[in-house]
Design a protein around this motif. Structure first.
Motif, PDB file in Angstrom:
ATOM      1  N   ALA A 126      45.866  30.810  30.805  1.00 18.52           N
ATOM      2  CA  ALA A 126      45.975  31.047  29.365  1.00 18.52           C
ATOM      3  C   ALA A 126      46.889  32.222  29.055  1.00 18.52           C
ATOM      4  O   ALA A 126      47.306  32.394  27.918  1.00 18.52           O
ATOM      5  N   GLY A 127      47.218  33.025  30.045  1.00 16.97           N
ATOM      6  CA  GLY A 127      48.029  34.216  29.820  1.00 16.97           C
ATOM      7  C   GLY A 127      49.374  34.152  30.501  1.00 16.97           C
ATOM      8  O   GLY A 127      50.279  33.450  30.052  1.00 16.97           O
ATOM      9  N   PRO A 128      49.516  34.871  31.622  1.00 18.19           N
ATOM     10  CA  PRO A 128      50.828  34.922  32.262  1.00 18.19           C
ATOM     11  C   PRO A 128      51.291  33.575  32.816  1.00 18.19           C
ATOM     12  O   PRO A 128      52.487  33.360  32.968  1.00 18.19           O
ATOM     13  N   GLY A 129      50.380  32.657  33.063  1.00 23.89           N
ATOM     14  CA  GLY A 129      50.755  31.343  33.561  1.00 23.89           C
ATOM     15  C   GLY A 129      51.010  30.334  32.455  1.00 23.89           C
ATOM     16  O   GLY A 129      51.369  29.196  32.727  1.00 23.89           O
ATOM     17  N   SER A 130      50.853  30.743  31.200  1.00 22.49           N
ATOM     18  CA  SER A 130      51.040  29.813  30.085  1.00 22.49           C
ATOM     19  C   SER A 130      52.500  29.811  29.634  1.00 22.49           C
ATOM     20  O   SER A 130      53.351  30.484  30.210  1.00 22.49           O
ATOM     21  N   PHE A 131      52.771  29.105  28.557  1.00 22.58           N
ATOM     22  CA  PHE A 131      54.124  29.057  28.009  1.00 22.58           C
ATOM     23  C   PHE A 131      54.362  30.161  26.990  1.00 22.58           C
ATOM     24  O   PHE A 131      55.375  30.148  26.294  1.00 22.58           O
ATOM     25  N   ALA A 132      53.465  31.138  26.894  1.00 18.42           N
ATOM     26  CA  ALA A 132      53.654  32.228  25.942  1.00 18.42           C
ATOM     27  C   ALA A 132      54.868  33.078  26.317  1.00 18.42           C
ATOM     28  O   ALA A 132      55.697  33.404  25.463  1.00 18.42           O
ATOM     29  N   VAL A 133      54.982  33.441  27.577  1.00 24.15           N
ATOM     30  CA  VAL A 133      56.107  34.279  28.008  1.00 24.15           C
ATOM     31  C   VAL A 133      57.437  33.525  27.871  1.00 24.15           C
ATOM     32  O   VAL A 133      58.389  34.064  27.291  1.00 24.15           O
ATOM     33  N   PRO A 134      57.560  32.281  28.352  1.00 17.38           N
ATOM     34  CA  PRO A 134      58.826  31.566  28.124  1.00 17.38           C
ATOM     35  C   PRO A 134      59.139  31.346  26.646  1.00 17.38           C
ATOM     36  O   PRO A 134      60.305  31.336  26.262  1.00 17.38           O
ATOM     37  N   LEU A 135      58.110  31.199  25.808  1.00 22.49           N
ATOM     38  CA  LEU A 135      58.348  31.025  24.378  1.00 22.49           C
ATOM     39  C   LEU A 135      58.930  32.300  23.778  1.00 22.49           C
ATOM     40  O   LEU A 135      59.852  32.249  22.955  1.00 22.49           O
ATOM     41  N   ILE A 136      58.425  33.452  24.206  1.00 19.91           N
ATOM     42  CA  ILE A 136      58.990  34.731  23.749  1.00 19.91           C
ATOM     43  C   ILE A 136      60.432  34.867  24.233  1.00 19.91           C
ATOM     44  O   ILE A 136      61.318  35.272  23.471  1.00 19.91           O
ATOM     45  N   LEU A 137      60.675  34.527  25.488  1.00 18.77           N
ATOM     46  CA  LEU A 137      62.036  34.621  26.028  1.00 18.77           C
ATOM     47  C   LEU A 137      63.000  33.691  25.296  1.00 18.77           C
ATOM     48  O   LEU A 137      64.145  34.060  25.003  1.00 18.77           O
ATOM     49  N   LEU A 138      62.557  32.467  24.999  1.00 17.31           N
ATOM     50  CA  LEU A 138      63.395  31.532  24.247  1.00 17.31           C
ATOM     51  C   LEU A 138      63.663  32.068  22.846  1.00 17.31           C
ATOM     52  O   LEU A 138      64.790  31.978  22.345  1.00 17.31           O
ATOM     53  N   GLY A 139      62.649  32.633  22.217  1.00 16.79           N
ATOM     54  CA  GLY A 139      62.843  33.222  20.891  1.00 16.79           C
ATOM     55  C   GLY A 139      63.848  34.365  20.916  1.00 16.79           C
ATOM     56  O   GLY A 139      64.713  34.468  20.037  1.00 16.79           O
TER      57      GLY A 139
END
Length: 149
Positions: free
Chosen positions: A72-85
């Motif tokens: 739910a955290g570092p393994g989720s798509f939250a970090v790539p979504l921030i990077l894409l943004g």
């Protein structure tokens, strides 16, 4: 500020907000699990259990919570979504067009996620994808097109 830049900046803002919000909620609700990784070592987030034959029958509630926290955290798509943004924000500032396929992919992924996980803010990501598509369809030249003859 032209229309394309404004649309892309809004889309990137939505993506960064979704990713950062996801990670901040995780930190708020699973702080004990995250600090446990620091105490046991970061490799303890999702330990490999290859020695027992991979049956998974002896998993404890604590190990399952630990895995859920990681995915739910570092393994989720939250970090790539921030990077894409951040990438889209940067490209918009330089006047570079973002391909509509990025918007279609983001919109499809967020629509599917919103349908599977209701209620959720996934549908805000669909708006970000639609903004990227709209920006790609707006007229005007970008740096890459302007240099071609």
């Amino acid at each position: 500020m032209n229309t394309r830049k404004r649309l892309l900046r809004w889309a990137s803002g939505i993506m960064c907000t979704l990713g950062a919000g996801h990670l901040s909620l995780l930190v708020t609700f699973a702080w004990a699990d995250i600090t446990g990784w620091a105490a046991r070592g970061i490799w303890a987030a999702v330990p490999l259990a290859l020695a027992d034959g991979g049956s998974g029958a002896d998993q404890t509630v604590e190990s399952l919570r630990n895995e859920v926290t990681f995915w739910a955290g570092p393994g989720s798509f939250a970090v790539p979504l921030i990077l894409l943004g951040c990438l889209i924000w940067h490209l918009a500032g330089r006047g570079v067009a973002v391909p509509a396929g990025i918007g279609w992919g983001l919109a499809a992924w967020c629509t599917l996620g919103g349908v599977l996980l209701v209620p959720s803010p996934y549908f805000a990501g669909t708006i970000a994808g639609a903004l990227v598509i709209a920006a790609a369809r707006t007229g005007g030249t970008s740096r890459t097109r302007g240099n071609r003859t």
